[in-house]
Scaffold this motif. Sequence first.
Motif, PDB file in Angstrom:
ATOM      1  N   ASN A  42       1.319  -1.825  -0.026  1.00 39.29           N
ATOM      2  CA  ASN A  42       0.246   0.021   0.172  1.00 39.29           C
ATOM      3  C   ASN A  42       0.604   1.238   0.072  1.00 39.29           C
ATOM      4  O   ASN A  42       0.647   2.160  -0.480  1.00 39.29           O
ATOM      5  CB  ASN A  42      -1.026   0.421   1.249  1.00 39.29           C
ATOM      6  CG  ASN A  42      -2.382  -1.096   1.210  1.00 39.29           C
ATOM      7  OD1 ASN A  42      -3.232  -0.854   1.784  1.00 39.29           O
ATOM      8  ND2 ASN A  42      -1.877  -1.662   0.139  1.00 39.29           N
ATOM      9  N   ASP A  47      -0.993   4.397  -0.845  1.00 39.74           N
ATOM     10  CA  ASP A  47      -2.219   4.664  -0.232  1.00 39.74           C
ATOM     11  C   ASP A  47      -2.199   5.488   0.776  1.00 39.74           C
ATOM     12  O   ASP A  47      -3.178   6.045   0.961  1.00 39.74           O
ATOM     13  CB  ASP A  47      -2.469   2.879  -0.491  1.00 39.74           C
ATOM     14  CG  ASP A  47      -2.830   2.762  -1.840  1.00 39.74           C
ATOM     15  OD1 ASP A  47      -3.690   3.288  -3.109  1.00 39.74           O
ATOM     16  OD2 ASP A  47      -3.073   1.644  -1.962  1.00 39.74           O
ATOM     17  N   LYS A  71      -3.645   4.943   6.077  1.00 37.98           N
ATOM     18  CA  LYS A  71      -4.768   4.197   5.131  1.00 37.98           C
ATOM     19  C   LYS A  71      -6.045   3.899   5.344  1.00 37.98           C
ATOM     20  O   LYS A  71      -5.540   2.455   6.468  1.00 37.98           O
ATOM     21  CB  LYS A  71      -3.425   2.898   4.564  1.00 37.98           C
ATOM     22  CG  LYS A  71      -4.253   1.768   3.714  1.00 37.98           C
ATOM     23  CD  LYS A  71      -4.655   2.857   2.120  1.00 37.98           C
ATOM     24  CE  LYS A  71      -5.646   1.206   1.632  1.00 37.98           C
ATOM     25  NZ  LYS A  71      -6.161   1.764   0.356  1.00 37.98           N
ATOM     26  N   TRP A  72      -6.616   4.057   5.668  1.00 34.76           N
ATOM     27  CA  TRP A  72      -8.220   3.325   6.085  1.00 34.76           C
ATOM     28  C   TRP A  72      -8.326   2.268   5.784  1.00 34.76           C
ATOM     29  O   TRP A  72      -7.896   2.120   4.101  1.00 34.76           O
ATOM     30  CB  TRP A  72      -9.335   4.851   6.255  1.00 34.76           C
ATOM     31  CG  TRP A  72      -9.002   6.069   7.453  1.00 34.76           C
ATOM     32  CD1 TRP A  72      -8.680   7.015   6.213  1.00 34.76           C
ATOM     33  CD2 TRP A  72      -9.524   5.797   7.864  1.00 34.76           C
ATOM     34  NE1 TRP A  72      -8.650   8.135   7.449  1.00 34.76           N
ATOM     35  CE2 TRP A  72      -9.102   7.435   8.703  1.00 34.76           C
ATOM     36  CE3 TRP A  72      -9.810   5.028   9.093  1.00 34.76           C
ATOM     37  CZ2 TRP A  72      -9.038   7.892   9.948  1.00 34.76           C
ATOM     38  CZ3 TRP A  72      -9.837   5.500  10.870  1.00 34.76           C
ATOM     39  CH2 TRP A  72      -9.771   6.867  11.081  1.00 34.76           C
ATOM     40  N   LEU A  73      -8.968   1.190   6.421  1.00 33.27           N
ATOM     41  CA  LEU A  73      -9.167  -0.061   5.732  1.00 33.27           C
ATOM     42  C   LEU A  73     -10.814   0.129   6.211  1.00 33.27           C
ATOM     43  O   LEU A  73     -10.804  -0.073   7.014  1.00 33.27           O
ATOM     44  CB  LEU A  73      -8.651  -1.305   7.013  1.00 33.27           C
ATOM     45  CG  LEU A  73      -6.917  -1.203   6.964  1.00 33.27           C
ATOM     46  CD1 LEU A  73      -6.580  -2.497   7.893  1.00 33.27           C
ATOM     47  CD2 LEU A  73      -6.420  -1.568   5.731  1.00 33.27           C
ATOM     48  N   ASP A  74     -11.549  -0.267   5.089  1.00 31.22           N
ATOM     49  CA  ASP A  74     -12.640  -0.911   4.859  1.00 31.22           C
ATOM     50  C   ASP A  74     -13.009  -1.669   3.761  1.00 31.22           C
ATOM     51  O   ASP A  74     -11.956  -2.675   3.500  1.00 31.22           O
ATOM     52  CB  ASP A  74     -13.356   0.278   4.466  1.00 31.22           C
ATOM     53  CG  ASP A  74     -13.090   1.148   3.165  1.00 31.22           C
ATOM     54  OD1 ASP A  74     -12.752   0.283   2.512  1.00 31.22           O
ATOM     55  OD2 ASP A  74     -12.942   2.324   3.058  1.00 31.22           O
ATOM     56  N   LYS A  75     -13.716  -1.789   3.747  1.00 29.24           N
ATOM     57  CA  LYS A  75     -14.714  -3.491   3.076  1.00 29.24           C
ATOM     58  C   LYS A  75     -14.416  -3.158   1.471  1.00 29.24           C
ATOM     59  O   LYS A  75     -14.611  -3.989   0.762  1.00 29.24           O
ATOM     60  CB  LYS A  75     -16.221  -3.176   2.816  1.00 29.24           C
ATOM     61  CG  LYS A  75     -16.986  -3.303   4.623  1.00 29.24           C
ATOM     62  CD  LYS A  75     -17.971  -4.773   4.907  1.00 29.24           C
ATOM     63  CE  LYS A  75     -18.209  -4.519   6.172  1.00 29.24           C
ATOM     64  NZ  LYS A  75     -19.687  -4.437   6.439  1.00 29.24           N
ATOM     65  N   LYS A  76     -13.812  -2.047   0.406  1.00 28.14           N
ATOM     66  CA  LYS A  76     -13.357  -2.001  -0.441  1.00 28.14           C
ATOM     67  C   LYS A  76     -11.966  -2.356  -0.472  1.00 28.14           C
ATOM     68  O   LYS A  76     -11.840  -2.615  -1.616  1.00 28.14           O
ATOM     69  CB  LYS A  76     -13.880  -0.786  -0.810  1.00 28.14           C
ATOM     70  CG  LYS A  76     -15.177  -0.176  -0.512  1.00 28.14           C
ATOM     71  CD  LYS A  76     -15.985   1.306  -0.891  1.00 28.14           C
ATOM     72  CE  LYS A  76     -16.839   2.120  -0.575  1.00 28.14           C
ATOM     73  NZ  LYS A  76     -16.546   3.523  -0.824  1.00 28.14           N
ATOM     74  N   HIS A  77     -11.459  -2.534   0.050  1.00 31.19           N
ATOM     75  CA  HIS A  77     -10.116  -2.824   0.768  1.00 31.19           C
ATOM     76  C   HIS A  77      -9.646  -4.293  -0.635  1.00 31.19           C
ATOM     77  O   HIS A  77     -10.809  -5.207  -0.427  1.00 31.19           O
ATOM     78  CB  HIS A  77      -9.306  -3.473   1.689  1.00 31.19           C
ATOM     79  CG  HIS A  77      -7.808  -3.245   1.744  1.00 31.19           C
ATOM     80  ND1 HIS A  77      -6.956  -4.186   1.094  1.00 31.19           N
ATOM     81  CD2 HIS A  77      -7.143  -1.950   2.077  1.00 31.19           C
ATOM     82  CE1 HIS A  77      -6.039  -3.769   0.837  1.00 31.19           C
ATOM     83  NE2 HIS A  77      -5.293  -2.741   2.218  1.00 31.19           N
ATOM     84  N   ASN A  79      -7.646  -6.969  -0.844  1.00 25.44           N
ATOM     85  CA  ASN A  79      -6.916  -7.402  -0.279  1.00 25.44           C
ATOM     86  C   ASN A  79      -8.311  -8.420   0.669  1.00 25.44           C
ATOM     87  O   ASN A  79      -7.967  -7.674   1.436  1.00 25.44           O
ATOM     88  CB  ASN A  79      -6.146  -7.891   0.613  1.00 25.44           C
ATOM     89  CG  ASN A  79      -4.874  -8.438   1.391  1.00 25.44           C
ATOM     90  OD1 ASN A  79      -5.539  -9.146   1.487  1.00 25.44           O
ATOM     91  ND2 ASN A  79      -3.421  -8.443   0.310  1.00 25.44           N
ATOM     92  N   ILE A  82      -6.682  -8.156   4.691  1.00 27.02           N
ATOM     93  CA  ILE A  82      -8.028  -7.392   4.403  1.00 27.02           C
ATOM     94  C   ILE A  82      -9.025  -7.940   4.978  1.00 27.02           C
ATOM     95  O   ILE A  82     -10.248  -7.509   6.337  1.00 27.02           O
ATOM     96  CB  ILE A  82      -7.692  -6.224   4.474  1.00 27.02           C
ATOM     97  CG1 ILE A  82      -5.999  -5.994   3.622  1.00 27.02           C
ATOM     98  CG2 ILE A  82      -8.330  -4.727   5.021  1.00 27.02           C
ATOM     99  CD1 ILE A  82      -4.692  -6.204   5.879  1.00 27.02           C
ATOM    100  N   HIS A 110      -7.615   1.187  11.063  1.00 31.05           N
ATOM    101  CA  HIS A 110      -6.058   1.933   9.409  1.00 31.05           C
ATOM    102  C   HIS A 110      -4.828   1.349   9.645  1.00 31.05           C
ATOM    103  O   HIS A 110      -4.777   1.399  10.489  1.00 31.05           O
ATOM    104  CB  HIS A 110      -6.511   3.533   9.569  1.00 31.05           C
ATOM    105  CG  HIS A 110      -6.108   3.797  10.449  1.00 31.05           C
ATOM    106  ND1 HIS A 110      -4.521   4.293  10.921  1.00 31.05           N
ATOM    107  CD2 HIS A 110      -6.630   5.460  11.980  1.00 31.05           C
ATOM    108  CE1 HIS A 110      -4.834   5.225  12.448  1.00 31.05           C
ATOM    109  NE2 HIS A 110      -5.922   5.520  12.798  1.00 31.05           N
TER     110      HIS A 110
END
Length: 124
Positions: A42, A47, A71-77, A79, A82, A110
């Motif tokens: 990332n 990112d 780097k925010w982590l959400d359901k659109k990542h 990988n 994740i 994040h």
Amino acid sequence: MIVDNSTMEAAIDHLAEQGYFIWDDFIPASSIKKLIDIVKENKEEGDFKKAGIGKQVLFQVDNTVRGDYIKWLDKKHPNPFILKLLEDFTFLKNYLNQSCYLGLKDFETHFAIYPENTFYKRHE
């Protein structure tokens, strides 16, 4: 995350008695390398963004308060690892809600990179 009920109940008991709990190895050591690789990937892709304080129109970068990149982590990542980690967090949130009547609606998470000599000032 595969957790037996006794581990989950012990964590909940500690939460009830102490007001918090620290879950050593919630993310197994075997998974840490995968997370480090994802962070590196990332970072190489650009990112990470300079972290700031405040939201929306009040957002500002203030190096006297924090110096990290996030780097925010959400359901659109993209990988799957994740996405599985976020599922585990959601499972924990839901279990706590059912067991402790906490009413947690959501959570945020994040990655953060702290260059040398940077910090995040303690919240007061």
